[in-house]
Design a protein around this motif. Structure first.
Motif, PDB file in Angstrom:
ATOM      1  N   SER A   1      35.218 -59.259 -19.129  1.00 54.05           N
ATOM      2  CA  SER A   1      34.885 -58.316 -18.054  1.00 54.05           C
ATOM      3  C   SER A   1      33.918 -57.220 -18.476  1.00 54.05           C
ATOM      4  CB  SER A   1      36.167 -57.666 -17.523  1.00 54.05           C
ATOM      5  OG  SER A   1      36.754 -56.807 -18.493  1.00 54.05           O
ATOM      6  N   GLN A   2      33.691 -57.048 -19.779  1.00 51.15           N
ATOM      7  CA  GLN A   2      32.884 -55.929 -20.248  1.00 51.15           C
ATOM      8  C   GLN A   2      31.577 -56.340 -20.922  1.00 51.15           C
ATOM      9  OE1 GLN A   2      33.801 -52.969 -19.286  1.00 51.15           O
ATOM     10  NE2 GLN A   2      35.716 -53.759 -18.471  1.00 51.15           N
TER      11      GLN A   2
ATOM     12  N   SER B   1      31.492 -58.231 -29.171  1.00 50.28           N
ATOM     13  CA  SER B   1      30.027 -58.336 -29.061  1.00 50.28           C
ATOM     14  C   SER B   1      29.508 -57.564 -27.857  1.00 50.28           C
ATOM     15  CB  SER B   1      29.619 -59.809 -29.007  1.00 50.28           C
ATOM     16  OG  SER B   1      29.899 -60.445 -30.231  1.00 50.28           O
ATOM     17  N   LEU B   2      29.553 -56.240 -27.971  1.00 51.77           N
ATOM     18  CA  LEU B   2      29.065 -55.326 -26.941  1.00 51.77           C
ATOM     19  C   LEU B   2      28.176 -54.282 -27.599  1.00 51.77           C
ATOM     20  CD1 LEU B   2      28.973 -54.109 -24.111  1.00 51.77           C
ATOM     21  CD2 LEU B   2      31.140 -52.943 -24.632  1.00 51.77           C
TER      22      LEU B   2
ATOM     23  N   ASN C   1      26.884 -53.580 -21.161  1.00 56.87           N
ATOM     24  CA  ASN C   1      28.045 -53.397 -20.299  1.00 56.87           C
ATOM     25  C   ASN C   1      27.668 -53.301 -18.825  1.00 56.87           C
ATOM     26  OD1 ASN C   1      30.352 -50.896 -19.441  1.00 56.87           O
ATOM     27  ND2 ASN C   1      30.978 -52.935 -20.141  1.00 56.87           N
ATOM     28  N   ILE C   2      26.458 -53.726 -18.482  1.00 59.40           N
ATOM     29  CA  ILE C   2      25.965 -53.581 -17.108  1.00 59.40           C
ATOM     30  C   ILE C   2      25.748 -54.950 -16.482  1.00 59.40           C
ATOM     31  CG2 ILE C   2      24.184 -52.578 -15.643  1.00 59.40           C
ATOM     32  CD1 ILE C   2      23.522 -50.692 -18.025  1.00 59.40           C
TER      33      ILE C   2
ATOM     34  N   LYS D   1      36.037 -44.807 -21.724  1.00 62.08           N
ATOM     35  CA  LYS D   1      37.491 -44.954 -21.707  1.00 62.08           C
ATOM     36  C   LYS D   1      37.906 -46.236 -20.984  1.00 62.08           C
ATOM     37  CE  LYS D   1      38.359 -39.991 -21.939  1.00 62.08           C
ATOM     38  NZ  LYS D   1      38.894 -38.794 -21.227  1.00 62.08           N
ATOM     39  N   ILE D   2      37.192 -46.580 -19.923  1.00 63.84           N
ATOM     40  CA  ILE D   2      37.500 -47.808 -19.183  1.00 63.84           C
ATOM     41  C   ILE D   2      37.318 -49.022 -20.089  1.00 63.84           C
ATOM     42  CG2 ILE D   2      36.675 -49.330 -17.335  1.00 63.84           C
ATOM     43  CD1 ILE D   2      36.048 -46.752 -15.732  1.00 63.84           C
ATOM     44  N   VAL D   3      36.189 -49.072 -20.791  1.00 59.43           N
ATOM     45  CA  VAL D   3      35.917 -50.205 -21.678  1.00 59.43           C
ATOM     46  C   VAL D   3      36.924 -50.240 -22.818  1.00 59.43           C
ATOM     47  CG1 VAL D   3      34.228 -51.239 -23.240  1.00 59.43           C
ATOM     48  CG2 VAL D   3      33.471 -50.262 -21.064  1.00 59.43           C
ATOM     49  N   ALA D   4      37.196 -49.086 -23.417  1.00 58.25           N
ATOM     50  CA  ALA D   4      38.137 -49.037 -24.546  1.00 58.25           C
ATOM     51  C   ALA D   4      39.510 -49.556 -24.140  1.00 58.25           C
ATOM     52  CB  ALA D   4      38.244 -47.608 -25.070  1.00 58.25           C
TER      53      ALA D   4
END
Length: 467
Positions: free
Chosen positions: A150-151, A219-220, A272-273, A290-293
């Motif tokens: 999702s990220q 891998s981000l 992440n887009i 914070k959402i990604v973490a």
């Protein structure tokens, strides 16, 4: 007294997070084509280290909250730590997270580091390596993999056959467009895949099962959105893991602190887009981080909760240096670049805003590079897990290929490790063009570099399998 057999099976582990934040401001920050400056600290920069000893061999893995780390800083830090600990320098890894909001440690585009600050960094990183070694205690080890698709999104999109755009070298034939904008009608589909794996390597105390460290890999590229200085989602993930593992419980007071670590996988073409979406929600500073973490920590905990712990493992390491070619302009191209700089005015801040001038400056800077540069590669064996490291912003295809070809059960790759040699596209992606292929100090290795690097790493992994 342990017998030699038992000594070889006595696993120990230790960890330490060393603050390396600057103390004087403003301070230069990497991450943009124009140089920027941080006025303070949102969340600090750390060198997050974990040491693992199998009774015979010790390795120390360190991830630093930085955009990138030049090789000389890594080498100096390892030299200091090796003298103090006895651990060979080629058994140490130092990588950068790639946060775009940390104090600059090396030059990138029009951002040059504060050399007074940089001079302090090797010794401070070394202190983290040394303290992780000093914190060694009887331990158990485990590793596992979760998934969070999702990220991660491939940020390079294919340009439609009938469409075009102009790059900074006045070329209009690029068929890949990095960050083209939401639902850009000139592009069709992403130019490559993603890797949703969340790999984790964890160690805990053998005595009380206290979490010592978790080294994760995803891998981000980075997330962004926090004012500098900030360690981005990498630090937020570390904090999430500490909370979820209850690593700060009162019963652990007086013991070495838990260290959460997020390493950058093969994310050279990943961000992440989601450019297929018509809407990008506006976020408050730090909100997306914070959402990604939290999302990635969910995947990490899924793996953590099912891992099998062992009081033993087998460690081995390989290191080599490849000499790879540098892409430079020919004499005519260099002359044109100098002419462009002379003809293009700077902004009030004394920097160029025009992309053609910015890349002309890069062309001039690259002319001073040697024809070949050293590229340091490492491979690690941790039981049935393999880890490869390379000093580049590595395209995801390369990491996926290494995962398929490893002779071990599972594998992940740490990018931006032990130096910085810019973007690493595949030859196929070079043909498509786009930002990550445009010649600059951030993208200068020969077109076949990824093929040579992958071949060498596969050979190193095969050698480790035989140990």
């Amino acid at each position: 007294m342990l017998t030699s057999l038992h000594a070889a099976e006595a696993l120990r582990a230790g960890a330490y997070a060393q603050d390396i934040s600057p103390t004087k401001f403003p301070i230069p920050v990497n991450g943009s084509m124009k140089g920027a400056f941080a006025q303070g600290i949102t969340d600090p920069m750390h060198a997050r280290c974990v040491a693992i000893h199998d009774g015979t061999t010790e390795i120390i893995l360190c991830v630093v909250d930085a955009c990138m780390i030049p090789q000389d800083i890594c080498d100096k830090a390892k030299e200091i730590a090796a003298k103090k600990t006895g651990v060979p320098a080629n058994h140490m890894m130092i990588s950068a997270t790639h946060t775009h909001s940390a104090a600059a440690l090396g030059p990138a585009f029009q951002s040059d580091p504060d050399m007074e600050y940089v001079a302090t960094v090797p010794a401070r990183i070394a202190e983290g390596l040394i303290k992780a070694h000093e914190n060694l205690e009887p331990a158990e080890i485990a590793w596992g993999f979760g998934s969070d698709p999702s990220q991660v999104f491939n940020r390079r999109w294919r340009v439609k056959e009938q469409e075009q755009y102009e790059n900074p070298f006045s070329i209009t034939t690029d068929r890949a467009w990095m960050n083209p904008g939401a639902q850009n009608p000139k592009v069709s589909v992403p130019a490559g895949p993603v890797d949703p794996d969340v790999g984790i390597l964890a160690v805990r105390s053998a005595a009380d099962k206290r979490p010592i460290a978790v080294l994760a890999n995803y891998s981000l590229h980075y997330v962004g959105g926090n004012p500098a200085i900030s360690a981005d989602y990498y630090a937020a993930f570390a904090n999430e893991m500490a909370e979820r593992l209850k690593a700060t419980d009162a019963r652990y007071q007086g013991k070495p602190a838990f260290v959460g670590i997020m390493s950058n996988g093969t994310s050279g073409d990943i961000n992440n887009i989601n450019f297929a979406s018509p809407i990008r929600l506006k976020r408050e500073p730090g909100e997306q981080i914070k959402i990604v973490a939290r999302s990635v920590a969910d995947a990490a905990m899924t793996a953590y909760d099912t891992m099998k712990w062992s009081p033993t493992t087998k460690l081995a390491a390989e290191e080599t240096v490849l000499q790879l070619g540098v892409r430079k302009a020919d004499a005519a191209g260099l002359a044109q670049a100098k002419q462009t700089l002379e003809a293009t005015p700077k902004d009030k801040d004394g920097q160029w805003a025009d992309r053609k001038a910015i890349y002309a400056r890069e062309t001039v800077k690259l002319a001073d590079y040697p024809d070949k540069v050293p590229v340091k590669l490492q491979a690690y064996r941790i039981g049935d897990l393999s880890i490869a490291t390379l000093p580049c912003e590595t395209f995801v295809e390369i990491g996926l290929d290494l995962k398929k070809s490893t002779p071990f059960t599972r594998h992940f790759t740490v990018s931006l490790a032990n130096g910085y040699n810019g973007y690493l596209p595949t030859p196929e992606q070079h043909k498509l063009g786009g930002y990550e292929t445009w010649r600059a100090r951030s993208a200068y290795l020969e077109v076949e570099a990824s093929t040579k690097i992958a071949e060498k790493l596969k050979g190193m992994l095969a050698k480790l399998k035989g140990k």
